[in-house]
Design a protein around this motif. Structure first.
Motif, PDB file in Angstrom:
ATOM      1  N   MET A 361       4.086   8.097   2.354  1.00 34.66           N
ATOM      2  CA  MET A 361       5.049   6.998   2.190  1.00 34.66           C
ATOM      3  C   MET A 361       5.564   6.518   3.544  1.00 34.66           C
ATOM      4  O   MET A 361       5.712   5.304   3.770  1.00 34.66           O
ATOM      5  CB  MET A 361       6.218   7.469   1.318  1.00 34.66           C
ATOM      6  N   TRP A 362       5.816   7.445   4.454  1.00 33.21           N
ATOM      7  CA  TRP A 362       6.284   7.067   5.787  1.00 33.21           C
ATOM      8  C   TRP A 362       5.217   6.246   6.521  1.00 33.21           C
ATOM      9  O   TRP A 362       5.528   5.216   7.138  1.00 33.21           O
ATOM     10  CB  TRP A 362       6.616   8.314   6.583  1.00 33.21           C
ATOM     11  N   ALA A 363       3.959   6.679   6.452  1.00 32.16           N
ATOM     12  CA  ALA A 363       2.880   5.972   7.130  1.00 32.16           C
ATOM     13  C   ALA A 363       2.689   4.572   6.533  1.00 32.16           C
ATOM     14  O   ALA A 363       2.409   3.607   7.260  1.00 32.16           O
ATOM     15  CB  ALA A 363       1.576   6.768   7.027  1.00 32.16           C
ATOM     16  N   GLN A 364       2.852   4.442   5.233  1.00 32.59           N
ATOM     17  CA  GLN A 364       2.714   3.130   4.593  1.00 32.59           C
ATOM     18  C   GLN A 364       3.772   2.159   5.085  1.00 32.59           C
ATOM     19  O   GLN A 364       3.500   0.957   5.250  1.00 32.59           O
ATOM     20  CB  GLN A 364       2.808   3.282   3.070  1.00 32.59           C
ATOM     21  N   ARG A 365       4.977   2.656   5.339  1.00 31.47           N
ATOM     22  CA  ARG A 365       6.042   1.788   5.833  1.00 31.47           C
ATOM     23  C   ARG A 365       5.917   1.509   7.331  1.00 31.47           C
ATOM     24  O   ARG A 365       6.262   0.422   7.798  1.00 31.47           O
ATOM     25  CB  ARG A 365       7.408   2.417   5.548  1.00 31.47           C
ATOM     26  N   ARG A 366       5.392   2.482   8.049  1.00 36.02           N
ATOM     27  CA  ARG A 366       5.402   2.404   9.513  1.00 36.02           C
ATOM     28  C   ARG A 366       4.263   1.560  10.065  1.00 36.02           C
ATOM     29  O   ARG A 366       4.427   0.862  11.076  1.00 36.02           O
ATOM     30  CB  ARG A 366       5.321   3.833  10.086  1.00 36.02           C
ATOM     31  N   PHE A 367       3.108   1.579   9.415  1.00 32.26           N
ATOM     32  CA  PHE A 367       1.927   0.900   9.945  1.00 32.26           C
ATOM     33  C   PHE A 367       1.495  -0.229   9.006  1.00 32.26           C
ATOM     34  O   PHE A 367       1.797  -0.228   7.823  1.00 32.26           O
ATOM     35  CB  PHE A 367       0.787   1.902  10.135  1.00 32.26           C
ATOM     36  N   THR A 368       0.776  -1.173   9.592  1.00 35.01           N
ATOM     37  CA  THR A 368       0.423  -2.386   8.857  1.00 35.01           C
ATOM     38  C   THR A 368      -0.916  -2.307   8.136  1.00 35.01           C
ATOM     39  O   THR A 368      -1.353  -3.289   7.547  1.00 35.01           O
ATOM     40  CB  THR A 368       0.386  -3.586   9.829  1.00 35.01           C
ATOM     41  N   LEU A 369      -1.595  -1.182   8.190  1.00 35.86           N
ATOM     42  CA  LEU A 369      -2.855  -1.030   7.461  1.00 35.86           C
ATOM     43  C   LEU A 369      -2.602  -1.116   5.958  1.00 35.86           C
ATOM     44  O   LEU A 369      -1.483  -0.882   5.483  1.00 35.86           O
ATOM     45  CB  LEU A 369      -3.503   0.311   7.797  1.00 35.86           C
ATOM     46  N   PRO A 370      -3.631  -1.455   5.180  1.00 35.76           N
ATOM     47  CA  PRO A 370      -3.461  -1.500   3.718  1.00 35.76           C
ATOM     48  C   PRO A 370      -2.903  -0.192   3.186  1.00 35.76           C
ATOM     49  O   PRO A 370      -3.280   0.901   3.631  1.00 35.76           O
ATOM     50  CB  PRO A 370      -4.891  -1.743   3.213  1.00 35.76           C
ATOM     51  N   ARG A 371      -1.997  -0.277   2.215  1.00 38.73           N
ATOM     52  CA  ARG A 371      -1.283   0.898   1.721  1.00 38.73           C
ATOM     53  C   ARG A 371      -2.206   2.018   1.241  1.00 38.73           C
ATOM     54  O   ARG A 371      -1.929   3.199   1.506  1.00 38.73           O
ATOM     55  CB  ARG A 371      -0.326   0.481   0.593  1.00 38.73           C
ATOM     56  N   PRO A 372      -3.302   1.720   0.529  1.00 43.55           N
ATOM     57  CA  PRO A 372      -4.157   2.832   0.064  1.00 43.55           C
ATOM     58  C   PRO A 372      -4.823   3.618   1.195  1.00 43.55           C
ATOM     59  O   PRO A 372      -5.302   4.730   0.961  1.00 43.55           O
ATOM     60  CB  PRO A 372      -5.208   2.114  -0.801  1.00 43.55           C
ATOM     61  N   THR A 373      -4.877   3.035   2.409  1.00 42.70           N
ATOM     62  CA  THR A 373      -5.578   3.689   3.512  1.00 42.70           C
ATOM     63  C   THR A 373      -5.045   5.092   3.759  1.00 42.70           C
ATOM     64  O   THR A 373      -5.808   6.053   3.913  1.00 42.70           O
ATOM     65  CB  THR A 373      -5.440   2.860   4.801  1.00 42.70           C
ATOM     66  N   TRP A 374      -3.721   5.227   3.783  1.00 43.07           N
ATOM     67  CA  TRP A 374      -3.116   6.509   4.137  1.00 43.07           C
ATOM     68  C   TRP A 374      -3.282   7.534   3.022  1.00 43.07           C
ATOM     69  O   TRP A 374      -3.477   8.724   3.290  1.00 43.07           O
ATOM     70  CB  TRP A 374      -1.646   6.297   4.478  1.00 43.07           C
ATOM     71  N   SER A 375      -3.214   7.084   1.793  1.00 45.88           N
ATOM     72  CA  SER A 375      -3.431   8.004   0.674  1.00 45.88           C
ATOM     73  C   SER A 375      -4.862   8.530   0.679  1.00 45.88           C
ATOM     74  O   SER A 375      -5.102   9.737   0.518  1.00 45.88           O
ATOM     75  CB  SER A 375      -3.136   7.302  -0.659  1.00 45.88           C
ATOM     76  N   ILE A 376      -5.811   7.623   0.878  1.00 43.78           N
ATOM     77  CA  ILE A 376      -7.219   8.027   0.913  1.00 43.78           C
ATOM     78  C   ILE A 376      -7.471   8.976   2.074  1.00 43.78           C
ATOM     79  O   ILE A 376      -8.158   9.998   1.934  1.00 43.78           O
ATOM     80  CB  ILE A 376      -8.132   6.792   0.999  1.00 43.78           C
ATOM     81  N   ALA A 377      -6.890   8.661   3.225  1.00 43.12           N
ATOM     82  CA  ALA A 377      -7.083   9.520   4.393  1.00 43.12           C
ATOM     83  C   ALA A 377      -6.519  10.910   4.152  1.00 43.12           C
ATOM     84  O   ALA A 377      -7.139  11.926   4.496  1.00 43.12           O
ATOM     85  CB  ALA A 377      -6.416   8.884   5.612  1.00 43.12           C
ATOM     86  N   ALA A 378      -5.332  10.989   3.548  1.00 39.78           N
ATOM     87  CA  ALA A 378      -4.713  12.289   3.287  1.00 39.78           C
ATOM     88  C   ALA A 378      -5.541  13.107   2.300  1.00 39.78           C
ATOM     89  O   ALA A 378      -5.704  14.328   2.466  1.00 39.78           O
ATOM     90  CB  ALA A 378      -3.296  12.099   2.754  1.00 39.78           C
ATOM     91  N   VAL A 379      -6.070  12.457   1.276  1.00 35.84           N
ATOM     92  CA  VAL A 379      -6.912  13.159   0.304  1.00 35.84           C
ATOM     93  C   VAL A 379      -8.182  13.680   0.977  1.00 35.84           C
ATOM     94  O   VAL A 379      -8.585  14.839   0.783  1.00 35.84           O
ATOM     95  CB  VAL A 379      -7.265  12.232  -0.873  1.00 35.84           C
ATOM     96  N   VAL A 380      -8.806  12.832   1.788  1.00 31.56           N
ATOM     97  CA  VAL A 380     -10.045  13.237   2.464  1.00 31.56           C
ATOM     98  C   VAL A 380      -9.799  14.407   3.408  1.00 31.56           C
ATOM     99  O   VAL A 380     -10.568  15.381   3.446  1.00 31.56           O
ATOM    100  CB  VAL A 380     -10.654  12.041   3.221  1.00 31.56           C
ATOM    101  N   VAL A 381      -8.719  14.346   4.180  1.00 38.48           N
ATOM    102  CA  VAL A 381      -8.407  15.428   5.122  1.00 38.48           C
ATOM    103  C   VAL A 381      -8.134  16.733   4.370  1.00 38.48           C
ATOM    104  O   VAL A 381      -8.596  17.809   4.783  1.00 38.48           O
ATOM    105  CB  VAL A 381      -7.196  15.039   5.990  1.00 38.48           C
ATOM    106  N   THR A 382      -7.404  16.654   3.264  1.00 46.57           N
ATOM    107  CA  THR A 382      -7.103  17.859   2.480  1.00 46.57           C
ATOM    108  C   THR A 382      -8.374  18.489   1.927  1.00 46.57           C
ATOM    109  O   THR A 382      -8.543  19.720   1.964  1.00 46.57           O
ATOM    110  CB  THR A 382      -6.143  17.512   1.327  1.00 46.57           C
ATOM    111  N   VAL A 383      -9.276  17.665   1.426  1.00 46.57           N
ATOM    112  CA  VAL A 383     -10.536  18.189   0.893  1.00 46.57           C
ATOM    113  C   VAL A 383     -11.408  18.738   2.022  1.00 46.57           C
ATOM    114  O   VAL A 383     -12.034  19.802   1.877  1.00 46.57           O
ATOM    115  CB  VAL A 383     -11.281  17.090   0.108  1.00 46.57           C
TER     116      VAL A 383
END
Length: 577
Positions: A361-383
């Motif tokens: 949520m913080w990354a979505q507010r802080r950066f201008t990339l599309p909102r799903p980008t950070w969720s997808i990145a976090a899921v990929v890193v966790t896996v």
């Protein structure tokens, strides 16, 4: 395509189910779970052992009695798979719901990240490999207990029923019950709320006494209730440092189980440090955001609990911590339940999931990339942090097919009396049909009579004694060629020889016994003469049975009430429209 908020629950449920299926993979095929401590069988029975009324610790209460009851109508292997599937699915879905409860502005992406962190981590992997499937029921209940606790604080209708249902599910094992009690107290005892803290805490303890009553009653009534655990178990089951990490680092990454063989391959190399770093990057990214929400007492309490859940097992593995642990199990009956210290790190998982969502949520507010980008990145890193959790933890979770001889012997013993002794001695087996990992002897759960086992565990560096004194006497007779009269006096009516496994054995004790069945896998011998009966008293069985009924009925009643409440809400909404 944008998913509407009202559909978030459906998507989170489907996503958590998909992750669960990806994790369990091959285990869901035909066959039975038989891996290290995990044993499932086609049918099990309500023996004294299943009720926890022997001289061994009641560690598998009430799960064994539940499966024994249900397996009279449904295959026991299916029951275990269904419970494990439900546990992991509820863990993922509960994490998403927890984010909605404590971070109301969170979108679907952060919720799915929380589900991923809750499911895709070393704790889940290592407990699956150790065979602690029922412990994962308690793990899966943790976020739901917090949610219910929040509802209790807010005096929401049905919150106490939700808490009762969650604690009942966690209570499938003693450890799960204690995990549930701990996190429930943390949630409801935090300052604030619409009702008094004393009332909330008292209610939690009352529910705990009901949902944990099967093993509490069994522990008080069993013949071994006063026996302590072997102090050697404290060091043997202490949290362990994984490659490239100290004990503290392993625990911070939700790893560090005591058994170095029960870990995914990626955690046996320096990649363990890389994976831990990746997971912690996802989790720690949300700490600043949650710090700003510290005025919410539940968020703060979960953060403190996570810190304690990591630090306490790490301190317990230090030299002075081991001294304290040995002293406690030696002088306090029941303290042996605490000796597998890494299992308590489960209490950190809900906060980890919440923090990961807050970071997205913080990354979505802080950066201008599309909102799903950070969720997808976090899921990929966790896996990526634990790639071999997929498909049965790298294929280790595979269903097993029992030879037909097990069913033949079980049928032979139905309606008979006397306990069963087993050769080779020891609790673990290495059958030709179970793969490379050792497996717990299935005899106690497969046979309709009580099976005598000492409870002694062979671990790296030595052994950890069990609580079974009569079983130890029987084992000594079997290994020294004792007479059938001596066996009968100790309550042994049958001796089962498991041929397809190594171990200590002596044919001398079998010379005066009558062989009633034999094939390539098993031999069954009957002890002649009058066999002394060693059984729990009728009153003890009735009390423990009533405790099991209270546990089941509490969970069932809570679910029914919650279902009726949800139906009323849906009808009310329909009338408004």
């Amino acid at each position: 395509m944008t998913v509407r908020p009202k559909h978030h629950s459906v998507v989170a449920a489907v996503y958590s189910l998909a992750l669960t299926l990806l994790i369990l993979g091959p285990l869901l095929g035909p066959g039975y779970l038989l891996l290290r401590d995990a044993v499932s069988t086609p049918r099990s029975y309500l023996t004294d052992s299943a009720l926890g009324l022997t001289d061994a610790a009641a560690r598998a209460v009430p799960q064994d009695a539940l499966i024994a009851a249900v397996s009279t109508v449904v295959d026991g292997g299916l029951v275990v798979k269904a419970l494990l599937l439900a546990a992991l699915w509820l863990a993922g879905l509960g994490a998403a719901r927890l984010v909605r409860a404590l971070l109301p502005t969170a979108g679907l992406g952060p919720q799915l990240v929380a589900s991923t962190v809750m499911l895709w981590n070393p704790y889940v992997a290592e407990r699956l490999l150790q065979g602690h499937w029922s412990l994962l029921a308690g793990y899966g209940a943790l976020p739901w207990i917090v949610i219910a606790g929040i509802g209790v604080r807010r005096a929401q209708p049905g919150a106490w029923w939700a808490l009762a249902a969650s604690l009942a599910f966690a209570g499938l094992t003693p450890t799960g019950a204690l995990l549930g009690l701990t996190i429930a107290l943390v949630a409801v005892a935090s300052p604030g709320g619409r009702t008094s803290v004393l009332r909330r805490v008292s209610g939690v303890f009352a529910l705990f006494l009901i949902t944990a009553s099967p093993w509490l009653a069994a522990t008080l009534l069993s013949s071994g209730a006063a026996d302590g655990s072997d102090p050697a178990g404290v060091a043997a089951f202490a949290a362990r440092a994984e490659p490239g990490l100290g004990t503290l680092g392993s625990l911070a990454g939700l790893g560090g189980v005591w058994n170095s063989a029960a870990v995914p391959d990626s955690r046996t190399t320096l990649f363990a440090a890389v994976g831990t770093l990746l997971l912690l990057i996802v989790v720690l990214s949300g700490i600043p955001a949650l710090w700003r929400r510290r005025r919410n007492p539940v968020v703060t309490a979960l953060g403190v609990l996570a810190l304690v859940a990591v630090l306490a097992p790490a301190l317990g593995a230090t030299p002075w911590g081991l001294v304290v642990g040995r002293w406690s199990v030696e002088y306090f009956s029941g303290a042996g339940l605490l000796r597998d210290s890494q299992k308590w790190v489960a209490l950190a998982a809900p906060f980890y999931a919440l923090s990961a969502a807050a970071g997205v949520m913080w990354a979505q507010r802080r950066f201008t990339l599309p909102r799903p980008t950070w969720s997808i990145a976090a899921v990929v890193v966790t896996v990526m942090a634990l790639p071999d959790l997929a498909w049965g933890v790298g294929g280790a979770l595979k269903p097993v097919q029992y030879p037909q001889s097990w069913t033949v012997v079980a049928e032979q013993l139905r309606g008979e009396t006397g306990d069963v002794a087993v050769l080779p001695t020891g609790m673990f087996r290495a059958f030709s049909y179970t793969g490379d990992a050792p497996v717990l002897d299935p005899a106690p759960r497969f046979l309709p009579l009580d099976v005598l086992q000492t409870g002694e565990l062979i671990v790296a560096g030595g052994s950890v004694g069990g609580e079974g004194t009569r079983a130890a006497q029987v084992e000594e007779l079997l290994l020294t060629g004792g007479s059938s009269i001596e066996l009968a006096a100790l309550g042994v009516g049958w001796v089962l020889v498991e041929l397809d496994t190594p171990g200590r054995s002596d044919d001398a004790a079998l010379r005066n016994l009558e062989r009633v069945f034999a094939d390539n896998y098993l031999e069954l011998y009957q002890v002649p003469g009058d066999v002394a009966l060693h059984q729990a008293s009728a009153s003890a069985r009735i009390i423990v049975a009533l405790a099991h009924i209270a546990w089941v009925m509490t969970g069932v009643a809570a679910l029914l009430v919650l279902g009726l409440n949800q139906n009323r809400i849906r009808l009310a909404r329909r009338d408004k429209t």
